[in-house]
Design an enzyme around this catalytic site. Structure first.
Site, PDB file in Angstrom:
ATOM      1  N   LYS A 274       0.672  -1.112   0.203  1.00  0.00           N
ATOM      2  CA  LYS A 274       0.211   0.272  -0.046  1.00  0.00           C
ATOM      3  C   LYS A 274       0.769   1.379  -0.459  1.00  0.00           C
ATOM      4  O   LYS A 274       1.897   1.040   0.405  1.00  0.00           O
ATOM      5  CB  LYS A 274      -0.816  -0.035   1.288  1.00  0.00           C
ATOM      6  CG  LYS A 274      -1.506  -1.359   0.574  1.00  0.00           C
ATOM      7  CD  LYS A 274      -2.320  -0.907   2.629  1.00  0.00           C
ATOM      8  CE  LYS A 274      -3.544  -1.476   2.890  1.00  0.00           C
ATOM      9  NZ  LYS A 274      -4.939  -2.341   1.851  1.00  0.00           N
ATOM     10  N   ARG A 348     -10.106 -11.638   1.322  1.00  0.00           N
ATOM     11  CA  ARG A 348     -11.467 -12.032   1.175  1.00  0.00           C
ATOM     12  C   ARG A 348     -10.496 -13.544   1.084  1.00  0.00           C
ATOM     13  O   ARG A 348     -11.014 -14.148   1.290  1.00  0.00           O
ATOM     14  CB  ARG A 348     -11.724 -12.551  -1.083  1.00  0.00           C
ATOM     15  CG  ARG A 348     -10.591 -12.219  -1.266  1.00  0.00           C
ATOM     16  CD  ARG A 348     -11.177 -11.535  -1.978  1.00  0.00           C
ATOM     17  NE  ARG A 348     -11.308  -9.704  -1.948  1.00  0.00           N
ATOM     18  CZ  ARG A 348     -11.372  -8.371  -3.178  1.00  0.00           C
ATOM     19  NH1 ARG A 348     -11.783  -8.913  -4.381  1.00  0.00           N
ATOM     20  NH2 ARG A 348     -11.203  -7.703  -2.807  1.00  0.00           N
TER      21      ARG A 348
END
Length: 497
Positions: A274, A348
């Site tokens: 990130k 996920r």
């Protein structure tokens, strides 16, 4: 904070501050008009002069109010009466308490308006006060400006209103939400997956809940390859937390509610790292898991009639030398193969194994909560949580619970066409979309692959799990979003098919 009901007239309560509220367009009416008579028409003059309008969360503080034993009178704007409900009352009570805390007040009384002295209102006020009194200042050495409120009195409720029981319910719910906030606020060096598991197990012991912690060896034995793939880049081992509430008289064959929460205690993005800006907020990437632990804490006391199992897969997502790389293929616990195209779409992956494990334990209905996608923030900002479901009746039940709990949630589509966007080319599925747009939907579609025909709802709370700045009714930091909704769901659960 001690919260009690008071049968004496409001003007006889010797609190440091008496709180009540006024509506926009009609600020001087009912009990407020009685106060105004005792004050020689001061309130009416303030209303005429525009200082007391009733606009939402407007604060009017009057010192040494004539005719009242309380040292101060705080009138809070409640907005338009036709739009006023439990959610507004909860925020109003919280905002009033935080307004008074900064002024050194430690003992307050809250006066209900004539038609609002119900048990539901007593619960809302209790929740609002306790949520507002929570401060995320664990590591501050100077806390003199945020000392907790000592006691609060609820006035205006009669003996038959059920206020006493409602206060206790409100306390249980708020303490569950605050427990989730406390966990989510912890920095990642203080709350690793192991520490989170230990905190959850300690809570379960205190509350009389069953708890099992799966370590990395057991996780590997269960072939949770998706979770292990995320964890392999960190020196901190993963954990899976399983907390079970069983009712006193379980009914054989009854439905079992499963709550699965993402708990990435810190998310760098892995190899798909990130940007540095705001990466510190990734300590909140375990907010979904914290919410489920907070829910179970409350359910242990509220005792719903349904069995509830919470599954919290927990790990760090780090770019270590053993970290998975874009293009790697992993095999989930279900046996499905996953092509990892972006290591920052890790939530996920761990939910895939968490959901499969929940199903293996007999869960017949599933809800997961996760700070899953930045796309949901683009779609709904920080106002609504995103809701995705496979079963309309079950989804509607959850949305009804959200409305009852005063938490804003909005359903998004899950058309079959979105399935094509996560269909794999070299594996069964891939962890990001092969198209453009719809990132929150395709994230939900990925998770759906592991649900099969079990009624399931996914909550994307990436925009609502924390406040960047303090709100009038709540401190900066973790919000504990979804805790109240899921408590309501469990307490009113039925087996919609």
């Amino acid at each position: 904070m001690k919260i009690i009901t008071e049968s004496r007239p409001a003007n006889a309560i010797g609190a440091q501050a008496l709180i009540s509220y006024v509506f926009e367009g009609d600020p001087i009416s009912g009990r407020i008009a009685e106060f105004d008579q005792e004050k020689g028409g001061l309130l009416k003059r303030l209303a005429t002069g525009g200082e007391l309008t009733g606009k939402m969360l407007e604060m009017t503080l009057i010192h040494a109010p004539a005719g009242l034993k309380a040292e101060r009178l705080l009138l809070v704007g409640a907005g338009k009466k036709e739009k006023f409900g439990a959610a507004e009352l909860r925020r109003l009570a919280g905002a009033a308490l935080r307004h008074l805390k900064t002024r050194g007040v430690k003992r307050v009384a809250f006066l209900a308006r004539e038609s609002e002295a119900t048990s539901a209102a007593a619960q809302s006020v209790t929740e609002g006060l306790l949520l507002a009194d929570f401060e995320g200042d664990t590591y501050k050495t100077n806390k003199k400006n945020n000392e907790p409120i000592e006691w609060a009195t609820l006035a205006g409720w009669d003996a038959n209103s059920g206020a006493g029981e409602a206060i206790e319910r409100g306390r249980i719910v708020a303490e569950g939400q605050n427990f989730a906030r406390e966990l989510a606020n912890e920095p990642s060096n203080k709350l690793t997956p192991t520490v989170l598991a230990n905190r959850a197990a300690e809570m379960a012991r205190e509350m009389g809940l069953a708890c099992e912690i799966l370590d990395e060896k057991r996780i590997a034995e269960l072939k949770m390859g998706a979770l292990l793939s995320v964890a392999q880049g960190s020196v901190e081992p993963p954990r899976v937390i399983a907390i079970t509430y069983t009712p006193a008289n379980p009914i054989p064959g009854a439905p079992v509610l499963g709550l699965v929460g993402k708990a990435v205690t810190f998310d760098t993005g892995g190899i798909s790292i990130k940007p540095a800006a705001d990466m510190d907020k990734m300590k909140f990437d375990m907010s979904g898991g914290a919410a489920m632990i907070g829910v179970m804490r409350a359910l242990a006391k509220l005792k719903p009639s349904v069995k509830v199992i919470a599954i919290v897969p927990s790990t760090e997502n780090m770019p270590g030398g053993r970290a998975q790389k874009p293009g790697d293929i992993q095999i989930a616990m279900s046996g499905k193969s996953i092509e990892v195209l972006n290591t920052d779409a890790e939530g996920r992956l761990i939910l895939a194994d968490g959901i499969t494990y929940a199903r293996s334990l007999g869960c017949t209905h599933l809800v997961d909560a996760a700070t899953l996608t930045g796309a949901i923030v683009v779609a709904l900002a920080g106002i609504n949580s995103g809701v995705f479901g496979t079963n309309q009746a079950f989804t509607d039940r959850l949305l009804a619970s959200a409305r009852s709990a005063g938490e804003k949630m909005w359903p998004l589509p899950m058309d079959d066409e979105y399935r094509e966007m996560v269909k794999g080319s070299v594996a069964d599925i891939q962890n990001i979309s092969n198209g453009k747009g719809g990132g929150s939907i395709t994230g939900a579609m990925f998770i759906r692959e592991f649900v099969d025909d079990v009624p399931w709802v996914h909550l994307d709370i990436a925009g609502t799990a924390w406040y960047d700045d303090a709100k009038p009714w709540m401190a900066k930091g973790a919000t504990g979003v979804a805790v109240r909704t899921l408590i309501d769901l469990a307490m009113n659960f039925t087996s919609e098919k």
